[in-house]
Write a protein that holds these residues in place. Structure first.
Motif, PDB file in Angstrom:
ATOM      1  N   ALA A  91       0.828  -1.211   0.000  1.00  0.00           N
ATOM      2  CA  ALA A  91       0.000   0.000   0.000  1.00  0.00           C
ATOM      3  C   ALA A  91       0.861   1.258   0.000  1.00  0.00           C
ATOM      4  CB  ALA A  91      -0.936  -0.011   1.210  1.00  0.00           C
ATOM      5  N   LEU A  94       2.840   1.549  -3.423  1.00  0.00           N
ATOM      6  CA  LEU A  94       2.026   1.997  -4.555  1.00  0.00           C
ATOM      7  C   LEU A  94       1.810   3.509  -4.511  1.00  0.00           C
ATOM      8  CD1 LEU A  94      -0.625  -0.863  -4.736  1.00  0.00           C
ATOM      9  CD2 LEU A  94       1.048  -0.289  -6.497  1.00  0.00           C
ATOM     10  N   TYR A 383      -3.755  -3.563  -2.098  1.00  0.00           N
ATOM     11  CA  TYR A 383      -3.803  -2.817  -3.362  1.00  0.00           C
ATOM     12  C   TYR A 383      -4.840  -1.702  -3.302  1.00  0.00           C
ATOM     13  CZ  TYR A 383      -0.843  -6.138  -5.939  1.00  0.00           C
ATOM     14  OH  TYR A 383       0.209  -6.905  -6.391  1.00  0.00           O
ATOM     15  N   GLY A 386      -3.849   1.058  -1.105  1.00  0.00           N
ATOM     16  CA  GLY A 386      -2.897   1.846  -1.883  1.00  0.00           C
ATOM     17  C   GLY A 386      -3.599   2.823  -2.810  1.00  0.00           C
TER      18      GLY A 386
END
Length: 408
Positions: A91, A94, A383, A386
């Protein structure tokens, strides 16, 4: 070479978020794309890009990540906690890797198309399963659960992201793309209802309520707020009634209604939250926690002692269910300091973005989903956290008025 990497970089990000729901089918590709982004980052990032990270909420989140690493290292449990810390790193990574990207529309488009692809895949699976079984059932039915591309909770989260992005992109004045965004909102909202994602439905009504505090104050907005509050109240009583039904059925040693028994949503969380409370009570106040892996061990011990049904006990022990609440997980695993930092991140993020609906809505979703799920225990959750961090970064400074997309 820098020019080539600069051209490829945004599309690598786009492709990464496009294929995230398909991680179980193409597991190597997300890792390859992350490797490409990490390799290209030093070549294309500029000094001024790092200014995007100069916000208090992002700084607090980075401190939280650093604290978790140091706490695990000092406590001698880094190897055991690495699996969770790695996902938090995804996270954070990204968000940092995104700073050279100038056009946020690419990643927004990736989320929209990713949601549509996941819906098409799930509907196709549902049709195949329905044809094979010769029966048709929606909601919490096994047919729906088995046909979904990813867990219902995360698919609902993705669809809610898609709805928010489409809503944000609709312009006041007529534009041909408005029709596509409206159609996308309808498709995703219908899909959320069909798969009976309760947390996604509740999230949409909460976001509808939040939206009434932005833009011009009109009578219809007050009406919409009243409707949203009424629906949320109704959902609360429905959930409350489910609890009463389950309790009565347990007393009478009868099977619960099918729609409750099939979902196990409340039952699972009721058990793990009760065990999490027992762990907190037994461990007492803690500044640094007992570790993410040790938390699961403590919960498993509680399942062995508290669950009387042999089949249920076996399932809970085999699955090693986590706390299903990110706040509880941080407190038990990493202590009061981690919980305080995470709460500070959320509070200061709300304060910093309170004048903008889109980032505020994203934060509200993060808060609601963290109440019912450990997002950092799943890679897909990392993800999407992020993505929320990226939204906070890109909205940290107001854009010039001429570049803004007008909201409804």
């Amino acid at each position: 070479m820098r020019i080539l990497l600069s051209a490829i970089y945004p599309y690598a990000f786009l492709l990464l978020y496009l294929i995230i729901p398909f991680d179980n089918y193409i597991r190597a590709l997300p890792n390859i794309l992350l490797a490409i982004l990490v390799f290209a980052f030093p070549f294309i990032v500029k000094k001024e890009d790092f200014k995007k990270l100069k916000s208090l909420p992002i700084a607090i989140f980075l401190v939280l990540f650093a604290y978790l690493c140091i706490d695990s290292l000092i406590s001698g449990r880094l190897a055991e906690d690495y699996n969770i810390i790695k996902k938090i790193l995804i996270a954070v990574g990204l968000a940092i890797l995104y700073i050279p990207v100038a056009d946020v529309k690419k990643i927004n488009s990736a989320i929209i198309f990713s949601a549509l692809a996941a819906i098409i895949f799930s509907v196709y699976n549902f049709v195949l399963i329905t044809d094979a079984t010769g029966s048709f059932a929606l909601g919490d039915s096994p047919q729906v659960i088995e046909s979904l591309l990813v867990d219902r909770l995360y698919l609902g989260l993705l669809s809610t992201f898609s709805i928010l992005i489409s809503f944000q992109a609709i312009q006041k004045k007529y534009h041909p793309n408005n029709n596509y965004y409206l159609a996308n909102i309808f498709v995703n909202a219908l899909f959320i209802i069909l798969i009976a994602s309760k947390i996604a439905v509740v999230s949409l009504f909460v976001l509808l309520l939040i939206r009434q505090f932005y833009g011009q104050r009109k009578i219809w907005k007050a009406i919409m707020a009243i409707v949203a509050i009424t629906v949320l109240t109704g959902l609360f009583f429905i959930i409350k009634n489910e609890k009463v039904i389950q309790f009565k059925q347990a007393e009478n040693k009868q099977s619960p209604p099918a729609f409750i028994e099939n979902s196990m949503t409340y039952e699972l969380r009721a058990v793990v939250w009760e065990c999490a409370q027992d762990v907190i009570k037994n461990e007492g106040f803690s500044l640094t926690g007992i570790g993410f892996d040790a938390t699961k061990d403590k919960l498993v011990s509680c399942y062995e002692a508290q669950i009387s049904n042999p089949k249920k006990k076996e399932k809970f022990i085999l699955e090693r269910y986590n706390t299903h609440n990110q706040f509880l997980d941080f407190y038990i695993s990493a202590g009061f300091i981690a919980l305080l930092l995470f709460l500070a991140f959320i509070v200061f993020s709300f304060i910093s973005n309170r004048k903008q609906f889109f980032p505020t809505a994203m934060l509200a979703m993060l808060l609601m989903y963290c109440l019912v799920e450990n997002l950092f225990h799943r890679q897909i959750g990392a993800y999407y956290v992020g993505f929320i961090l990226i939204v906070l970064i890109t909205n940290a400074k107001p854009k010039p008025a001429e570049n803004k997309i007008k909201n409804i």
